[in-house]
Design an enzyme around this catalytic site. Structure first.
Site, mmCIF file in Angstrom:
data_model
loop_
_atom_site.group_PDB
_atom_site.id
_atom_site.type_symbol
_atom_site.label_atom_id
_atom_site.label_comp_id
_atom_site.label_asym_id
_atom_site.label_seq_id
_atom_site.Cartn_x
_atom_site.Cartn_y
_atom_site.Cartn_z
ATOM 1 N N ARG A 185 0.859 -1.197 0.000
ATOM 2 C CA ARG A 185 0.000 0.000 0.000
ATOM 3 C C ARG A 185 0.890 1.241 0.000
ATOM 4 O O ARG A 185 0.635 2.208 -0.718
ATOM 5 C CB ARG A 185 -0.926 0.005 1.228
ATOM 6 C CG ARG A 185 -2.132 -0.903 1.071
ATOM 7 C CD ARG A 185 -3.104 -0.761 2.242
ATOM 8 N NE ARG A 185 -2.706 -1.498 3.434
ATOM 9 C CZ ARG A 185 -2.943 -2.794 3.644
ATOM 10 N NH1 ARG A 185 -3.591 -3.504 2.746
ATOM 11 N NH2 ARG A 185 -2.538 -3.383 4.746
ATOM 12 N N PHE A 243 -10.165 -5.595 -7.829
ATOM 13 C CA PHE A 243 -10.259 -6.506 -6.686
ATOM 14 C C PHE A 243 -9.982 -5.687 -5.414
ATOM 15 O O PHE A 243 -9.090 -5.991 -4.618
ATOM 16 C CB PHE A 243 -9.273 -7.677 -6.817
ATOM 17 C CG PHE A 243 -9.344 -8.384 -8.138
ATOM 18 C CD1 PHE A 243 -10.310 -9.360 -8.362
ATOM 19 C CD2 PHE A 243 -8.465 -8.071 -9.177
ATOM 20 C CE1 PHE A 243 -10.382 -10.026 -9.578
ATOM 21 C CE2 PHE A 243 -8.536 -8.719 -10.397
ATOM 22 C CZ PHE A 243 -9.489 -9.701 -10.599
ATOM 23 N N ASP A 296 -14.974 -4.234 -7.260
ATOM 24 C CA ASP A 296 -15.022 -5.508 -6.547
ATOM 25 C C ASP A 296 -16.371 -6.153 -6.802
ATOM 26 O O ASP A 296 -17.378 -5.456 -6.988
ATOM 27 C CB ASP A 296 -14.796 -5.327 -5.040
ATOM 28 C CG ASP A 296 -14.307 -6.623 -4.382
ATOM 29 O OD1 ASP A 296 -13.089 -6.756 -4.154
ATOM 30 O OD2 ASP A 296 -15.153 -7.512 -4.112
ATOM 31 N N SER A 297 -16.397 -7.486 -6.773
ATOM 32 C CA SER A 297 -17.670 -8.172 -6.994
ATOM 33 C C SER A 297 -18.537 -8.137 -5.734
ATOM 34 O O SER A 297 -19.729 -8.416 -5.808
ATOM 35 C CB SER A 297 -17.419 -9.621 -7.428
ATOM 36 O OG SER A 297 -16.546 -10.242 -6.513
ATOM 37 N N ASP A 304 -5.084 -7.034 -7.827
ATOM 38 C CA ASP A 304 -4.797 -7.865 -6.647
ATOM 39 C C ASP A 304 -5.876 -8.928 -6.505
ATOM 40 O O ASP A 304 -6.685 -8.896 -5.581
ATOM 41 C CB ASP A 304 -4.728 -6.975 -5.401
ATOM 42 C CG ASP A 304 -4.357 -7.770 -4.156
ATOM 43 O OD1 ASP A 304 -3.722 -8.834 -4.300
ATOM 44 O OD2 ASP A 304 -4.718 -7.337 -3.042
ATOM 45 N N CYS A 323 -1.239 -13.921 -5.044
ATOM 46 C CA CYS A 323 -1.094 -14.420 -3.668
ATOM 47 C C CYS A 323 -1.107 -15.949 -3.652
ATOM 48 O O CYS A 323 -1.313 -16.565 -2.622
ATOM 49 C CB CYS A 323 -2.183 -13.847 -2.769
ATOM 50 S SG CYS A 323 -3.827 -14.317 -3.277
HETATM 51 N N1 SAH Z 1 -6.848 -5.702 -2.855
HETATM 52 C C1 SAH Z 1 -7.546 -6.045 -1.652
HETATM 53 C C2 SAH Z 1 -7.659 -7.533 -1.423
HETATM 54 C C3 SAH Z 1 -8.260 -8.290 -2.584
HETATM 55 S S1 SAH Z 1 -8.974 -9.795 -2.133
HETATM 56 C C4 SAH Z 1 -6.880 -5.362 -0.458
HETATM 57 O O1 SAH Z 1 -5.760 -4.910 -0.617
HETATM 58 O O2 SAH Z 1 -7.488 -5.287 0.598
HETATM 59 C C5 SAH Z 1 -9.783 -10.220 -3.582
HETATM 60 C C6 SAH Z 1 -11.081 -9.473 -3.841
HETATM 61 O O3 SAH Z 1 -11.494 -9.794 -5.144
HETATM 62 C C7 SAH Z 1 -12.232 -9.841 -2.927
HETATM 63 O O4 SAH Z 1 -12.703 -8.688 -2.290
HETATM 64 C C8 SAH Z 1 -13.308 -10.426 -3.867
HETATM 65 O O5 SAH Z 1 -14.611 -10.004 -3.508
HETATM 66 C C9 SAH Z 1 -12.917 -9.852 -5.177
HETATM 67 N N2 SAH Z 1 -13.221 -10.617 -6.391
HETATM 68 C C10 SAH Z 1 -13.045 -11.938 -6.612
HETATM 69 N N3 SAH Z 1 -13.317 -12.232 -7.906
HETATM 70 C C11 SAH Z 1 -13.678 -11.077 -8.509
HETATM 71 C C12 SAH Z 1 -14.048 -10.727 -9.845
HETATM 72 N N4 SAH Z 1 -14.091 -11.640 -10.820
HETATM 73 N N5 SAH Z 1 -14.340 -9.432 -10.107
HETATM 74 C C13 SAH Z 1 -14.292 -8.504 -9.116
HETATM 75 N N6 SAH Z 1 -13.923 -8.786 -7.838
HETATM 76 C C14 SAH Z 1 -13.621 -10.042 -7.543
#
Ligand code: SAH
Length: 401
Positions: free
Chosen positions: A217, A233, A255-256, A305, A345
């Site tokens: 971050r 994400f 985000d989804s 991410d 990850c």
């Molecule tokens: N970048 C975030 C952590 C990401 S975790 C941080 O730093 O806090 C992964 C995220 O991706 C989750 O919140 C999940 O809801 C989302 N996600 C998973 N598949 C997805 C998709 N196809 N499109 C959008 N979001 C998605």
């Protein structure tokens, strides 16, 4: 040295090498014989076929990882004192490495890499959140909770988030709930490097927040001044808050999960950031990136991410295509001089393969890129040298030239 313990695991010939290298796992296929009648979580000695003592660990009859090693020292007994010592060492390490870091949230125990296989403990301000992911850590739960309360008298409470499916592999049910002290409120506010984040300890991902991305971050923030950014994400908007605080002009969070984005919106308010500087888009990253391409939308900085795409070796090909797809689309959406922050990850995705995927993606997008930085997990998520599996998070900062 012959063990005095009646419960012992006898290895097949020539299967002691990984233990001699101090790798903490014994797989079921390496075992010739089980002496005594150990129950899940019981302490067992591990011996070679000719009776040589190798290590002492926790037995897990349901798991392919049949024994997780607690100690390679024949004189070390596994008792409450053992956990006191290991937990104190873990705490001392965090105090040292986080001394200059302004945060009240960190990973206190990082399982195998802290010599405590299967145990995760995260600290969020006055709360500790634990995951007991192995038969051995489950067996010692009460002792571990007692040690944590003794070590950290300023804790208001300890909460368990063992509601993860890896527990099934150990024959353990998924559980969550209060373990000691007060039950935490639904949301706890933490601070990190001048940013504040609201964390859902009881219902959020993992134990609530991606503590492993703390340094990253800060890295994204360092490139953010004046930038028009896309945070894919986004979860609760960790990267977005850090970027906006550092002077990003605008961020789109995708985000989804609508619930995650609701917390991301609250995190804007907590940081007194003007709501017009962010858009929250609930949807699928793969299709939204395509829509932006069709619309000719471009950005100065893009964060990718995604969740773990690889959970077994068989997934690697499919996952690679997923990483390449979003990376190629991101390269297409970046303005000249723009920066891509792309993460994986998945421990099974190696650094070399990840770099190759990103390189192929740039090629397909017709963009020339350079790597500015390699990123990894924060130092409160260490990797024991004899446990390379502990290194799972990797990221690349790439500049489009
Ligand atoms: N970048 C975030 C952590 C990401 S975790 C941080 O730093 O806090 C992964 C995220 O991706 C989750 O919140 C999940 O809801 C989302 N996600 C998973 N598949 C997805 C998709 N196809 N499109 C959008 N979001 C998605």
């Amino acid at each position: 040295m012959q063990s005095s313990r009646p419960e012992a695991i006898i290895l097949k010939p020539k299967r002691e090498k990984s233990l001699l290298n101090r790798h903490p796992w014994v797989f079921s296929g390496a075992i010739a014989r089980v002496d005594g009648d150990p129950r899940p979580g019981d302490t067992v000695d591990v011996l070679t076929g000719d009776g040589r003592w190798l290590a002492r660990g926790a037995y897990s009859p349901r798991s392919q990882i049949r024994v997780r090693i607690w100690s390679f020292d024949p004189a070390e007994e596994i008792d409450t004192r053992f956990f006191e010592t290991r937990l104190q060492q873990a705490l001392d390490l965090r105090r040292q490495i986080l001394a200059s870091s302004a945060t009240n949230a960190y990973r206190l125990v990082c399982a195998e890499s802290d010599g405590l296989p299967g145990l995760i403990v995260d600290r969020y301000d006055r709360w500790a959140v634990c995951q007991f992911l192995s038969a051995g850590s489950e067996y010692w739960k009460a002792a571990i909770v007692r040690c944590l309360t003794d070590l950290m008298p300023d804790l208001s409470g300890i909460y368990e988030r063992s509601d993860v499916d890896v527990r099934n592999k150990e024959g353990l049910a998924m559980v969550a709930g209060s373990l000691s002290g007060k039950e935490p409120p639904d949301h706890v506010d933490i601070s990190e490097n001048g940013c504040r984040y609201r964390v859902d300890l009881k219902g959020g991902h993992k134990t609530g927040f991606y503590l492993d991305q703390r340094e990253n971050r800060a890295c994204v923030a360092a490139y953010a001044r004046g930038a028009d950014m896309l945070n894919c994400f986004a979860y609760t908007g960790g990267f977005a808050v850090a970027a906006l605080k550092a002077g990003a002009a605008h961020v789109v969070n995708i985000d989804s999960s609508a619930a995650a984005l609701e917390l991301a919106r609250i995190n804007m308010e907590l940081n007194e950031l003007d709501g017009t500087r962010v858009d929250h888009v609930a949807g699928d990253v793969f299709s939204l990136l395509r829509r932006y391409r069709t619309d000719g939308r471009t950005f100065d900085g893009i964060v990718l991410d995604p969740p773990k795409f690889v959970s077994s070796k068989g997934d690697l090909m499919r996952a690679s295509r997923g990483y390449k797809d979003i990376s190629r689309l991101a390269f297409e959406l970046l303005r000249p001089g723009g920066t891509l922050f792309t993460f994986s990850c998945s421990g099974l995705m190696g650094r070399d393969l990840f770099q190759k995927i990103v390189a192929d993606a740039a090629l397909d997008a017709g963009r020339r890129g350079v790597i500015l930085q390699w990123l990894s997990q924060s130092p409160d998520h260490p990797t024991a040298l004899n446990f390379p599996e502990g290194s799972y998070l990797k990221g690349l900062v790439c500049r489009v030239v």
